[in-house]
Write an enzyme that holds these catalytic residues in place. Structure first.
Site, PDB file in Angstrom:
ATOM      1  N   ASP A 148     -22.232  66.133  -8.840  1.00 18.79           N
ATOM      2  CA  ASP A 148     -20.948  66.748  -9.175  1.00 18.79           C
ATOM      3  C   ASP A 148     -20.817  67.020 -10.677  1.00 18.79           C
ATOM      4  O   ASP A 148     -21.186  66.169 -11.505  1.00 18.79           O
ATOM      5  CB  ASP A 148     -19.842  65.770  -8.735  1.00 18.79           C
ATOM      6  CG  ASP A 148     -18.447  66.309  -8.950  1.00 18.79           C
ATOM      7  OD1 ASP A 148     -18.047  67.209  -8.208  1.00 18.79           O
ATOM      8  OD2 ASP A 148     -17.760  65.810  -9.867  1.00 18.79           O
ATOM      9  N   GLU A 210     -24.143  70.815  -9.116  1.00 18.99           N
ATOM     10  CA  GLU A 210     -22.894  71.557  -9.099  1.00 18.99           C
ATOM     11  C   GLU A 210     -22.543  71.840 -10.545  1.00 18.99           C
ATOM     12  O   GLU A 210     -22.095  70.965 -11.282  1.00 18.99           O
ATOM     13  CB  GLU A 210     -21.773  70.758  -8.441  1.00 18.99           C
ATOM     14  CG  GLU A 210     -20.565  71.629  -8.124  1.00 18.99           C
ATOM     15  CD  GLU A 210     -19.281  71.250  -8.823  1.00 18.99           C
ATOM     16  OE1 GLU A 210     -18.270  71.920  -8.584  1.00 18.99           O
ATOM     17  OE2 GLU A 210     -19.268  70.304  -9.625  1.00 18.99           O
TER      18      GLU A 210
HETATM   19  C1  GLC Z   1     -16.207  69.091  -8.907  1.00 19.48           C
HETATM   20  C2  GLC Z   1     -15.660  68.938  -7.514  1.00 19.48           C
HETATM   21  C3  GLC Z   1     -14.165  69.015  -7.588  1.00 19.48           C
HETATM   22  C4  GLC Z   1     -13.660  67.882  -8.427  1.00 19.48           C
HETATM   23  C5  GLC Z   1     -14.331  67.907  -9.815  1.00 19.48           C
HETATM   24  C6  GLC Z   1     -14.117  66.614 -10.542  1.00 19.48           C
HETATM   25  O1  GLC Z   1     -15.942  70.334  -9.452  1.00 19.48           O
HETATM   26  O2  GLC Z   1     -16.215  69.898  -6.667  1.00 19.48           O
HETATM   27  O3  GLC Z   1     -13.586  68.977  -6.311  1.00 19.48           O
HETATM   28  O4  GLC Z   1     -12.280  67.955  -8.577  1.00 19.48           O
HETATM   29  O5  GLC Z   1     -15.722  68.065  -9.726  1.00 19.48           O
HETATM   30  O6  GLC Z   1     -14.850  65.575  -9.952  1.00 19.48           O
END
Ligand code: GLC
Length: 492
Positions: A148, A210
């Protein structure tokens, strides 16, 4: 499903090596992984390394005193002066990224909600603790991680102010470039370390990053200069093309396909952070057909596809109508410009019964969209023309045609402003697959000469097409594709 106070619905973790009792136990988890294995399904965990919950014992210790051994596990700094944060950095979720803590009269840094303090990845003990957490799940048989917000791991130690840009954002703050809090080079060092960990395990576990990279050059760096970072960087470039544009898709597909690292592309269109594709690409008239077209794009290009629950039945974004109904805190901070992410997180629509068959409880956490009456798994399973049936046909074609899984990607349509066309072919045996997608609301006549790509055939035998069903063979030099039409066929 980690224990979490649920401020960011699980992205604020208070224990990295456990399951929140809301969802079950570690024993349930182990059973799920082993039952999945029996069915050839591998389970990938979401892993949130950038920040913990403010309720994590590490942070509780860290905030308790300036001399606590865990003080340096988070980013603590003095303010510039009374009531003044250390610099102008902004949270992705609105307002200052610094929160004053009166216990020790310092500020802590949080890229996301104030309840999500950022870990200090320059501290070797933090790295060790997080890598131990990864091993904990790998030892239990997980097949990898979606990492993440990984580009946010490091911040400039000199606390330079971020550059201010013109205008204001949905939260009323000045726009800024997150120059000193995003994509710092040390991220790659961590990704290499993470890769070394997963590589110690059998079965080639995967790392998915991500990270909303600004361009394909930055995205390509995620593979690592020796392919020693992540195998699958999520391609936000493709996901962020918010209009149905053949030239835009063509350019991005070509760019990533030829990435310097030779890495495998990883496409997606919907997820829990952005409006669903049914509405995002839909024109209000042909949305179901366009949903099929996006499905064809996702499942016939050269990439590992990432699907989000509900896109296969045409679930639509259902934003809250009143501020008091909002669950996601950013929807409250930014209302009405930013309504939060509730709209893309509504219950899965299984059937037309109460609450779409998702729950037998009094009510669901988020409302069931009215469209669930017609767009649900049960109804669509019985309709050969449904979005779900279309996805099933595409997925089964991917299984039967090797060229679609790992054949080369050969763009065909030159500069065509409306039609995207390509070949997927594998050296040796097997079909060459020909795909034509009409991204406009008009019939489009197209012709192709495949000989220049070393393909002899002159006719295409439709394997999947829409609207309508796959019919008789067509001449490749004389095709008339209906509005938002899809033709996927084998070249003979
Ligand atoms: C990423 C996740 C999102 C979350 C953020 C903070 O972007 O996909 O849902 O709020 O990280 O952890």
């Amino acid at each position: 499903m980690y224990p979490s106070p649920l401020v960011d619905f699980g992205y604020d973790i208070s224990d990295y090596t456990s399951i929140d009792p809301l969802y079950g136990t570690l024993a349930d988890f182990d059973r799920m992984v082993s039952e999945a294995k029996k069915r050839n399904i591998r389970v990938i965990m979401d892993f949130v390394p950038n920040h913990t919950s403010d309720q994590h014992p590490w942070f509780k210790e860290s905030r308790s005193s300036r001399t606590n051994p865990k003080r340096d596990w988070y980013i603590w700094r003095d303010g510039k002066g009374p009531g003044q944060p250390p610099n102008n950095w902004q949270s992705w979720f609105g307002h200052s990224a610094w929160k004053f803590d009166s216990t020790t009269n310092q500020y802590y840094y949080h890229h996301f909600y104030t309840e999500q303090p950022d870990l200090n990845w320059r501290n070797p003990q933090v790295r060790k603790a997080m890598y131990d957490a990864m091993r904990f799940w790998l030892d239990r048989g997980v097949a990898g991680f979606r990492i993440d917000a990984v580009s946010r791991l490091f911040e400039d130690p000199n606390l330079h102010d971020d550059p201010i840009l013109p205008g204001k954002n949905a939260y009323g703050d000045p726009n800024i470039a997150h120059k000193y809090t995003d994509n710092l080079p040390e991220v790659h060092e961590v990704l290499r370390e993470m890769r070394r960990i997963v590589d110690e395990y059998p079965g080639n576990p995967v790392l998915i990053s991500e990270a909303d990279e600004p361009n394909i050059t930055e995205l390509t760096k995620m593979y690592g200069s020796n392919n020693d970072e992540v195998q699958l960087p999520m391609d936000f470039q493709i996901a962020d093309v918010n209009r149905l544009s053949a030239p835009d898709f063509r350019q991005l597909l070509n760019e990533i396909d030829r990435n310097a690292a030779g890495g495998q592309p990883h496409y997606f269109f919907s997820n829990h952070d952005q409006p669903r594709q049914w509405d995002r690409y839909g024109d209000g008239v042909h949305n179901d057909q366009i949903a099929k077209l996006i499905a064809a794009l996702l499942l016939t290009t050269r990439a590992t596809p990432l699907m989000y629950y509900g896109e296969e039945i045409g679930m639509r974004t259902t934003d809250p109508v009143r501020k008091e109904d909002v669950q996601d805190p950013i929807g409250k901070i930014g209302w009405p410009q930013e309504k939060g992410r509730d709209g893309e997180r509504t219950p899965m629509q299984w059937d037309a019964s109460k609450d779409a068959g998702f729950s037998k409880a009094e009510g669901t956490w988020l409302p069931v969209p009215p469209s669930a009456a017609n767009y649900n798994v049960n109804a669509e399973s019985h309709d050969p023309g449904s979005i779900l049936s279309f996805y099933k046909r595409l997925l089964s074609l991917r299984r039967s045609e090797a060229a679609l899984r790992d054949g080369l990607y050969q763009p065909l349509s030159g500069e065509d402003p409306f039609v995207l066309a390509y070949l997927r072919k594998k050296p040796g045996n097997g079909n060459t697959i020909f795909v034509v997608l009409n991204m406009s609301a008009q019939f489009r006549k197209v012709r192709f000469d495949l000989e220049r790509y070393g393909v002899r055939g002159k006719v295409v035998e439709p394997l999947i097409s829409a609207p309508g069903s796959a019919g008789r063979p067509l001449s490749i030099s004389d095709l008339n594709i209906p509005p938002f039409g899809i033709l996927i066929g084998a070249v003979h």
